[in-house]
Design an enzyme around this catalytic site. Structure first.
Site, PDB file in Angstrom:
ATOM      1  N   ASP A  66      -6.110   4.359  13.191  1.00  0.00           N
ATOM      2  CA  ASP A  66      -4.852   4.694  12.824  1.00  0.00           C
ATOM      3  C   ASP A  66      -4.790   6.240  12.149  1.00  0.00           C
ATOM      4  OD1 ASP A  66      -3.390   3.110  14.638  1.00  0.00           O
ATOM      5  OD2 ASP A  66      -3.304   1.579  12.706  1.00  0.00           O
ATOM      6  N   SER A 108      -4.076  -8.695   8.735  1.00  0.00           N
ATOM      7  CA  SER A 108      -3.181  -7.251   8.824  1.00  0.00           C
ATOM      8  C   SER A 108      -2.672  -7.378  10.353  1.00  0.00           C
ATOM      9  CB  SER A 108      -4.297  -6.374   8.627  1.00  0.00           C
ATOM     10  OG  SER A 108      -3.698  -5.033   9.157  1.00  0.00           O
ATOM     11  N   ARG A 161       1.751   5.702  17.186  1.00  0.00           N
ATOM     12  CA  ARG A 161       1.681   6.612  15.970  1.00  0.00           C
ATOM     13  C   ARG A 161       1.970   7.953  16.242  1.00  0.00           C
ATOM     14  NH1 ARG A 161       1.007   2.058  14.330  1.00  0.00           N
ATOM     15  NH2 ARG A 161      -0.157   1.737  12.876  1.00  0.00           N
ATOM     16  N   ASP A 194       0.851  -1.300  -0.138  1.00  0.00           N
ATOM     17  CA  ASP A 194       0.173   0.014  -0.099  1.00  0.00           C
ATOM     18  C   ASP A 194       0.866   1.294   0.075  1.00  0.00           C
ATOM     19  OD1 ASP A 194      -2.345  -1.286  -0.206  1.00  0.00           O
ATOM     20  OD2 ASP A 194      -2.640  -1.201   1.871  1.00  0.00           O
TER      21      ASP A 194
HETATM   22  N1  ARG Z   1      -7.187  -2.175  16.932  1.00  0.00           N
HETATM   23  C1  ARG Z   1      -5.905  -1.496  17.229  1.00  0.00           C
HETATM   24  C2  ARG Z   1      -5.824  -0.085  17.427  1.00  0.00           C
HETATM   25  O1  ARG Z   1      -6.810   0.602  17.112  1.00  0.00           O
HETATM   26  C3  ARG Z   1      -4.905  -2.147  16.396  1.00  0.00           C
HETATM   27  C4  ARG Z   1      -4.567  -1.429  14.974  1.00  0.00           C
HETATM   28  C5  ARG Z   1      -3.848  -2.197  14.322  1.00  0.00           C
HETATM   29  N2  ARG Z   1      -3.399  -1.591  12.925  1.00  0.00           N
HETATM   30  C6  ARG Z   1      -3.170  -2.212  11.821  1.00  0.00           C
HETATM   31  N3  ARG Z   1      -2.892  -1.477  10.751  1.00  0.00           N
HETATM   32  N4  ARG Z   1      -3.470  -3.418  11.863  1.00  0.00           N
HETATM   33  O2  ARG Z   1      -5.175   0.648  18.275  1.00  0.00           O
END
Ligand code: ARG
Length: 412
Positions: A123, A174, A94, A14
């Site tokens: 995210d 993922s 992040r 991506d």
């Molecule tokens: N659900 C978790 C969060 O919002 C994990 C997110 C994981 N991100 C990913 N790109 N797989 O913090």
């Protein structure tokens, strides 16, 4: 001269397609920034991929120390868990990534930043809210949210431009990982009834067969030693994760509430974070005064929500940190952790614990001590060293219940 944009780059399909798309569509010079937050992997290869995809520049930033001391550590002092369980693995990383993107944007004169998040997750919220908190002047572009391409279309899009992106055996999941743990989504996990298959686990594969113990020393809420040996926070987190992970400890399977209103099934492996939070909380149980501890527990919930919701760079988080630091001033001492391997049934099948410990093995606090311990043996004991004045309790209890007694007496 073309405008520059700083892209949060992972080396995956991506964000590689995003390099091309940002150039093609807007004519940007793309500076790809890969952040090392402890996820492992070959960063030279990541840099090469970015250049191959046509990046104007590719930069790898080692964020590990900073991530540990300025993001993970405050969260540990706050025992930060979202919805009582998730130690905020992705949410914490992040803001440190964004801090570096903004720094690079400023030093290179970039006008915008970009990320590879979809429109359904948390995210994107964290990237964008953090960016606008640190650099409100920067524009934000979200290619993956805008382009509407499938994975296959992305591969084709790159191939059409003679970028042959060798797609490594694509995982059905993922995955996002860093020093504080690993998040696994998608594939069969999207059915919340289905047991996570064994192939989702990486950090919590069970290899230990014998019990073991180790001691974590804390100084003012900071874990500083593993078994009496000084360690940097990064090393200590890795070490704890390796040990407790080998007992299968640290697995979470939960349906959580995303900021964007979706419930999602998430599987996590958080061996180090859950063990360290457990140890830290336990030490607080002997060093913290009762009212302070109870108020802190209420604020911890708020802290976890703030971090999850992308509000790291907020005055509320900073103010809560002031409280967390003050309340951690006497959280010094030692916590002994015991690990026990999962039992085996006669058929050789791994058994599960039924005591609520995450994961198949057992990892628990077996002892704690502190120079600031408020645990007074002479007050707590039922033995003959007891110095507690039992007669003081009589009047205290009577007054404590006086209101209710009066209420009961006047009740019809
Ligand atoms: N659900 C978790 C969060 O919002 C994990 C997110 C994981 N991100 C990913 N790109 N797989 O913090």
């Amino acid at each position: 001269m073309a405008d520059k944009i700083v892209l949060a780059y992972s080396g995956g399909l991506d964000t590689s397609a995003a390099i091309v798309w940002l150039k093609d569509k807007f004519g940007y010079d793309v500076i790809a920034m890969a952040a090392d937050v402890g996820q492992g992997g070959d960063f030279d290869a990541v840099r090469e991929r970015a250049i191959k995809a046509g990046a104007y520049d590719a930069i790898v930033v080692d964020c590990r120390q900073e991530y540990a001391s300025e993001y993970i550590l405050p969260a540990l002092k706050a025992n930060a868990l979202y919805e009582g369980r998730y130690p905020l693995v992705s949410a914490l990383s992040r803001p440190v990534i964004v801090r570096h993107m903004v720094e690079i944007a400023r030093s290179s004169g970039a006008v915008a930043v970009a990320h590879g998040c979809t429109g359904k997750g948390n995210d994107q919220v964290r990237f964008e809210v953090s960016t606008s908190s640190l650099a409100p002047e920067l524009e934000i572009v979200a290619p993956v949210r805008s382009w509407g391409m499938t994975r296959e279309q992305c591969i084709e899009y790159l191939a059409d431009r003679d970028i042959n992106f060798e797609v490594t055996k694509s995982s059905p999941y993922s995955i996002d990982d860093n020093l504080w743990g690993r998040a696994i989504e998608c594939g069969v996990l999207e059915d919340p009834w289905i047991t996570p298959p064994d192939d989702v686990y990486e950090l919590t594969k069970i290899s230990a067969t014998e019990p073991t113990e180790f001691v974590i020393t804390f100084s003012e809420g900071v874990p500083v030693e593993f078994d009496g040996k000084d360690m940097t926070l990064v090393d200590l987190i890795s070490k704890v994760g390796q040990v407790v992970g080998s007992y299968g400890y640290g697995r979470l399977d939960m349906v959580e509430n995303r900021r964007v209103g979706i419930k999602s099934r998430e599987v996590y492996e958080c061996p180090a974070s859950l063990a360290l939070i457990m140890a830290h909380q336990d030490l607080e149980s002997i060093t913290s005064e009762r009212d302070l501890m109870h108020e802190k527990m209420r604020l911890e919930i708020r802290y976890g929500e703030l971090v999850y919701d992308g509000l790291w760079f907020s005055p509320l988080r900073e103010s809560l940190d002031a409280f967390m630091n003050e309340s951690n001033r006497r959280v010094s001492g030692k916590v002994r952790i015991r690990c026990e391997a999962p039992g085996r049934t006669s058929g050789g099948v791994l058994g599960n614990t039924s005591d609520g410990t995450p994961g198949p093995g057992k990892v628990f606090v077996a002892g704690r001590q502190s120079p600031y311990s408020l645990y007074a043996h002479e007050l707590a004991t039922y033995g003959d060293k007891d110095s507690f004045r039992h007669q003081d309790s009589e009047g205290f209890v009577k007054l404590w219940g006086l209101g209710l007694r009066t209420w009961a007496q006047r009740s019809p």
